[in-house]
Design a protein around this motif. Structure first.
Motif, PDB file in Angstrom:
ATOM      1  N   PHE A  57     -20.074  47.548  60.537  1.00  0.00           N
ATOM      2  CA  PHE A  57     -21.029  48.535  60.231  1.00  0.00           C
ATOM      3  C   PHE A  57     -20.385  49.482  58.747  1.00  0.00           C
ATOM      4  N   ALA A  58     -19.135  49.329  58.912  1.00  0.00           N
ATOM      5  CA  ALA A  58     -18.487  49.885  57.755  1.00  0.00           C
ATOM      6  C   ALA A  58     -18.781  49.357  56.350  1.00  0.00           C
ATOM      7  N   VAL A  59     -18.902  47.766  56.345  1.00  0.00           N
ATOM      8  CA  VAL A  59     -18.807  47.084  55.361  1.00  0.00           C
ATOM      9  C   VAL A  59     -19.875  46.452  54.568  1.00  0.00           C
ATOM     10  N   SER A  60     -20.713  46.090  55.898  1.00  0.00           N
ATOM     11  CA  SER A  60     -21.915  45.144  55.500  1.00  0.00           C
ATOM     12  C   SER A  60     -22.968  46.039  54.715  1.00  0.00           C
ATOM     13  N   PRO A  61     -23.296  47.187  55.193  1.00  0.00           N
ATOM     14  CA  PRO A  61     -24.262  47.771  54.176  1.00  0.00           C
ATOM     15  C   PRO A  61     -23.825  47.839  52.616  1.00  0.00           C
ATOM     16  N   ALA A  62     -22.829  48.262  52.646  1.00  0.00           N
ATOM     17  CA  ALA A  62     -22.086  48.267  51.179  1.00  0.00           C
ATOM     18  C   ALA A  62     -22.273  47.054  50.314  1.00  0.00           C
ATOM     19  N   LEU A  63     -21.662  45.811  51.192  1.00  0.00           N
ATOM     20  CA  LEU A  63     -21.627  44.538  50.427  1.00  0.00           C
ATOM     21  C   LEU A  63     -23.012  44.457  50.135  1.00  0.00           C
ATOM     22  N   MET A  64     -24.210  44.463  50.943  1.00  0.00           N
ATOM     23  CA  MET A  64     -25.461  44.504  50.467  1.00  0.00           C
ATOM     24  C   MET A  64     -26.031  45.260  49.574  1.00  0.00           C
ATOM     25  N   SER A  65     -25.587  46.143  49.256  1.00  0.00           N
ATOM     26  CA  SER A  65     -26.298  47.178  48.159  1.00  0.00           C
ATOM     27  C   SER A  65     -25.905  46.486  46.897  1.00  0.00           C
ATOM     28  N   ALA A  66     -24.845  45.744  46.842  1.00  0.00           N
ATOM     29  CA  ALA A  66     -24.829  45.046  45.764  1.00  0.00           C
ATOM     30  C   ALA A  66     -26.037  43.959  44.987  1.00  0.00           C
ATOM     31  N   VAL A  67     -26.986  43.592  46.032  1.00  0.00           N
ATOM     32  CA  VAL A  67     -28.070  43.051  45.606  1.00  0.00           C
ATOM     33  C   VAL A  67     -29.123  43.805  44.866  1.00  0.00           C
ATOM     34  N   ARG A  68     -29.227  43.293  43.731  1.00  0.00           N
ATOM     35  CA  ARG A  68     -30.056  44.039  42.604  1.00  0.00           C
ATOM     36  C   ARG A  68     -31.292  43.278  42.458  1.00  0.00           C
ATOM     37  N   LEU A  69     -32.585  43.951  42.865  1.00  0.00           N
ATOM     38  CA  LEU A  69     -33.605  43.560  42.750  1.00  0.00           C
ATOM     39  C   LEU A  69     -34.720  44.379  42.153  1.00  0.00           C
ATOM     40  N   ASP A  70     -35.809  44.018  41.422  1.00  0.00           N
ATOM     41  CA  ASP A  70     -36.783  44.873  40.537  1.00  0.00           C
ATOM     42  C   ASP A  70     -37.697  45.567  41.872  1.00  0.00           C
ATOM     43  N   PRO A  71     -37.671  46.787  41.922  1.00  0.00           N
ATOM     44  CA  PRO A  71     -38.261  47.629  42.715  1.00  0.00           C
ATOM     45  C   PRO A  71     -39.750  47.247  42.806  1.00  0.00           C
ATOM     46  N   ALA A  72     -40.388  46.924  41.939  1.00  0.00           N
ATOM     47  CA  ALA A  72     -41.853  46.469  41.689  1.00  0.00           C
ATOM     48  C   ALA A  72     -42.079  45.336  42.425  1.00  0.00           C
ATOM     49  N   ALA A  73     -40.933  44.158  42.245  1.00  0.00           N
ATOM     50  CA  ALA A  73     -40.854  43.170  42.978  1.00  0.00           C
ATOM     51  C   ALA A  73     -41.027  42.987  44.449  1.00  0.00           C
ATOM     52  N   THR A  74     -39.885  43.917  44.937  1.00  0.00           N
ATOM     53  CA  THR A  74     -39.786  44.118  46.401  1.00  0.00           C
ATOM     54  C   THR A  74     -40.977  44.660  46.904  1.00  0.00           C
ATOM     55  N   SER A  75     -41.562  45.618  46.248  1.00  0.00           N
ATOM     56  CA  SER A  75     -42.757  46.215  46.808  1.00  0.00           C
ATOM     57  C   SER A  75     -43.857  45.236  47.035  1.00  0.00           C
ATOM     58  N   ALA A  76     -43.876  44.557  45.959  1.00  0.00           N
ATOM     59  CA  ALA A  76     -44.994  43.424  46.043  1.00  0.00           C
ATOM     60  C   ALA A  76     -44.643  42.323  46.893  1.00  0.00           C
ATOM     61  N   LEU A  77     -43.641  42.190  47.395  1.00  0.00           N
ATOM     62  CA  LEU A  77     -43.081  41.153  48.282  1.00  0.00           C
ATOM     63  C   LEU A  77     -43.309  41.627  49.553  1.00  0.00           C
ATOM     64  N   MET A  78     -43.095  43.222  49.790  1.00  0.00           N
ATOM     65  CA  MET A  78     -43.438  43.769  51.142  1.00  0.00           C
ATOM     66  C   MET A  78     -44.913  44.060  51.427  1.00  0.00           C
ATOM     67  N   ALA A  79     -45.481  44.021  50.393  1.00  0.00           N
ATOM     68  CA  ALA A  79     -47.055  44.012  50.468  1.00  0.00           C
ATOM     69  C   ALA A  79     -47.704  43.158  51.223  1.00  0.00           C
ATOM     70  N   GLN A  80     -47.039  41.847  50.753  1.00  0.00           N
ATOM     71  CA  GLN A  80     -47.529  40.504  51.466  1.00  0.00           C
ATOM     72  C   GLN A  80     -47.071  40.241  52.892  1.00  0.00           C
ATOM     73  N   ALA A  81     -46.289  41.088  53.339  1.00  0.00           N
ATOM     74  CA  ALA A  81     -45.774  40.761  54.850  1.00  0.00           C
ATOM     75  C   ALA A  81     -46.883  41.376  55.546  1.00  0.00           C
ATOM     76  N   ALA A  82     -46.977  40.683  56.869  1.00  0.00           N
ATOM     77  CA  ALA A  82     -47.839  41.129  57.757  1.00  0.00           C
ATOM     78  C   ALA A  82     -46.994  41.700  58.674  1.00  0.00           C
ATOM     79  N   GLN A  83     -46.647  42.912  58.381  1.00  0.00           N
ATOM     80  CA  GLN A  83     -45.804  43.898  59.118  1.00  0.00           C
ATOM     81  C   GLN A  83     -46.242  45.091  59.269  1.00  0.00           C
ATOM     82  N   PRO A  84     -46.330  45.911  60.242  1.00  0.00           N
ATOM     83  CA  PRO A  84     -46.745  47.142  60.185  1.00  0.00           C
ATOM     84  C   PRO A  84     -45.778  48.301  59.445  1.00  0.00           C
ATOM     85  N   PRO A  85     -46.251  49.283  59.085  1.00  0.00           N
ATOM     86  CA  PRO A  85     -45.504  50.039  58.218  1.00  0.00           C
ATOM     87  C   PRO A  85     -44.054  50.559  59.203  1.00  0.00           C
TER      88      PRO A  85
END
Length: 417
Positions: free
Chosen positions: A98-126
Motif C-alpha cells: 500500500f505504501a509503495v505500489s501506487p507511488a511506483l505506478m504513478s511513474a507511468v506517463r500516458l497522454d490523458p486524451a489517449a487514456t480517456s479514449a481508451l476508457m470510453a471504449q471500455a464496456a464498464q459503468p462509470p
C-alpha cells in the motif's frame, strides 16, 4: 501434465505481443481505427465470459474453504498460531505494498486524451459516486444478498458469504456435510467452465491488446513492460525479506535454509503452482530443515492451499496499474478495500492458471475499473506468476519454520552463516 499450461501461456503471450505490435502500427492510422471497431466486440465477448463465471465460483469456493475446515478445528493451538502467522504476514506485506505500489505506478506517463479514449471504449459503468467512510461501512452488509450478487457488489457479497459459511460450521454435522458437498459440486463444475474460458484467452487477449496499442501507441506497450519489471522486482524483494524471518525467528542458518529451498523454488518457478511444489516442500521441511512431523503434515498442505502471500502485493499493484492505464483516480480507502477483498479471494483460488486474477472481476467492477484492464493483467500473468509462486512457496516454508523453531536447529548449526 505441464505441457497444456505451458502451451496455453505461450499462446497468450504470443497473442499479447502480436496484438500490441499491430495496435502500435495502427496507432493514428485509418486502418487501425477500422480494425479496432471489429476487434472491440471480440474482446468484450471474452470479458463478459470472464464476468459470468466469477460470482458463481467465488461463493461456493469460500463456503467450502470456511465450512469445510472442520479438521483444522481439531488441531488446537497449532492451527491458531498458523492462522495468526498467515494474517500477520499478509497484513505486513499489504501495508508495505500500500505504501509503495501506487507511488511506483504513478511513474507511468500516458497522454490523458489517449487514456480517456481508451476508457470510453471500455464496456464498464462509470465509477460510483464517492461515499463517506460511515456510508461505506454500512454498505458492507447487504440488505439483499441476491441483489448484491446480481449487481456484482463484491464486498457485501463476501460479507454475506462468510456469515453464511460461519453459520454452516455451527449446523449439525449432517446438515453441514450436505451444504459443503453441494457447494463443492457447484465449484467443481464452475472450474470446468472457467477452464473453457481460459482456453479462449489468446483470442480475447489479441483483441484487447490491439485496442490498447491503437489507443496508446508505443507508450501503452512501454507501460506494460514497466508493470512487468516492477512486479517481478517486488516479488523478488518480498522473497528475500522472508529469509531473515526464518533465520532469526526460526533459528535456522542462512545457508541451510537457502539450500533447502532451492529445489522447492525450482519446482515453483517451472510449474507456477504452489500445489505442485508441495511434495518438494514436505521433503525439504522434514529431511533438510527437520521440522516436527505434525508441523510439516499440517502447516505445509494448508499453506499451499490457502496462504497466497503474493495477493498482498498483486492486488494493490494491479489495481493501481489499471487505474493509471485508464486515467482513473482511486481513493486510499478504495485501494485498501481492494487489498482486503483480494486477500480473502486469494484464499479460495482454484488450481487454474491466473484464477486469482479472474476472481477479481467483481472487485474491479465495484471500483469502476475496466475489466479490459484486468484481462490484460491475465494476459501477461504467466511471466510474473513464476515469481509469485516463488514468493508463495518461500512464505509457506517460513511459516512452517516459525512454528517449529526447536525442530530446525541442529547442534552446532550457526544461525547466521
Amino acid at each position: 501434465m505441464k505441457r497444456p499450461a505451458t502451451s496455453s501461456a505461450a499462446w497468450v503471450i504470443a497473442a499479447l505481443a502480436l496484438g500490441l505490435t499491430l495496435g502500435v502500427l495502427g496507432h493514428g492510422a485509418a486502418w487501425g481505427e477500422r480494425a479496432q471497431a471489429i476487434m472491440a466486440p471480440i474482446g468484450q465477448l471474452w470479458v463478459n465470459a470472464l464476468r459470468m463465471t466469477v460470482i458463481p465460483l467465488i461463493v461456493p469456493l469460500l463456503v467450502v474453504a470456511i465450512a469445510g475446515s472442520g479438521d483444522l478445528k481439531q488441531t488446537g493451538a497449532l492451527s491458531l498460531r498458523m492462522l495468526l502467522l498467515f494474517m500477520g504476514l499478509l497484513a505486513a506485506f499489504t501495508l508495505a505494498s500500500f505504501a509503495v505500489s501506487p507511488a511506483l505506478m504513478s511513474a507511468v506517463r500516458l497522454d490523458p486524451a489517449a487514456t480517456s479514449a481508451l476508457m470510453a471504449q471500455a464496456a464498464q459503468p462509470p465509477p460510483a459516486a464517492p461515499v463517506t467512510p460511515s456510508e461505506w461501512l454500512v454498505s458492507l452488509v447487504p440488505a439483499n444478498a441476491f441483489k448484491a450478487a446480481a449487481d456484482g457488489a463484491l464486498l457485501p457479497l463476501l460479507v454475506f458469504t462468510v456469515a453464511f459459511a460461519l453459520a454452516t460450521t455451527n449446523a449439525p454435522p449432517a446438515t453441514r456435510s450436505k451444504v459443503v458437498e453441494a457447494f463443492r459440486a457447484v465449484a467443481e463444475v464452475m472450474i470446468i467452465l472457467v477452464r473453457w474460458v481460459v482456453a479462449l484467452a489468446p483470442i480475447g487477449v489479441l483483441a484487447l491488446s490491439f485496442a490498447l496499442g491503437v489507443s496508446l501507441g508505443a507508450a501503452g506497450a512501454g507501460a506494460v513492460g514497466y508493470f512487468l519489471a516492477v512486479s517481478i522486482g517486488l516479488y523478488l524483494l518480498g522473497t528475500l525479506l522472508l529469509y531473515p524471518l526464518a533465520v532469526f525467528g526460526g533459528r535456522v542458518g542462512w545457508r541451510r535454509f537457502a539450500v533447502a529451498m532451492l529445489p522447492v523454488q525450482a519446482v515453483g518457478l517451472s510449474s507456477r503452482s504452489s500445489l505442485a511444489s508441495l511434495p518438494a516442500l514436505i521433503k525439504a521441511g522434514r529431511d533438510d530443515l527437520r521440522l516436527r512431523p505434525e508441523v510439516a503434515d499440517l502447516v505445509l498442505p494448508v499453506a499451499v492451499s490457502t496462504f497466497k502471500l503474493q495477493h498482498a502485493i498483486a492486488t494493490i499493484l494491479g489495481v493501481a496499474f489499471v487505474a493509471r492505464l485508464y486515467g482513473l483516480e482511486l481513493t486510499p480507502l478504495a485501494i485498501a478495500a481492494s487489498a482486503g477483498a483480494g486477500i480473502l479471494i486469494g484464499a479460495t483460488t482454484p488450481g487454474v492458471p491466473s484464477a486469482g486474477l479472474m476472481l477479481q472481476a467483481p472487485l474491479y467492477s465495484a471500483f469502476g475499473l475496466p475489466l479490459e484492464g484486468l484481462a490484460l493483467l491475465i494476459a501477461i500473468d504467466s511471466i510474473p506468476d513464476m515469481f509469485k509462486t516463488l514468493f508463495n512457496v518461500t512464505a509457506d516454508m517460513v511459516v512452517a519454520v516459525l512454528l517449529s523453531p526447536q525442530g530446525t536447529a541442529e547442534a552446532g548449526d550457526v544461525t547466521v552463516n
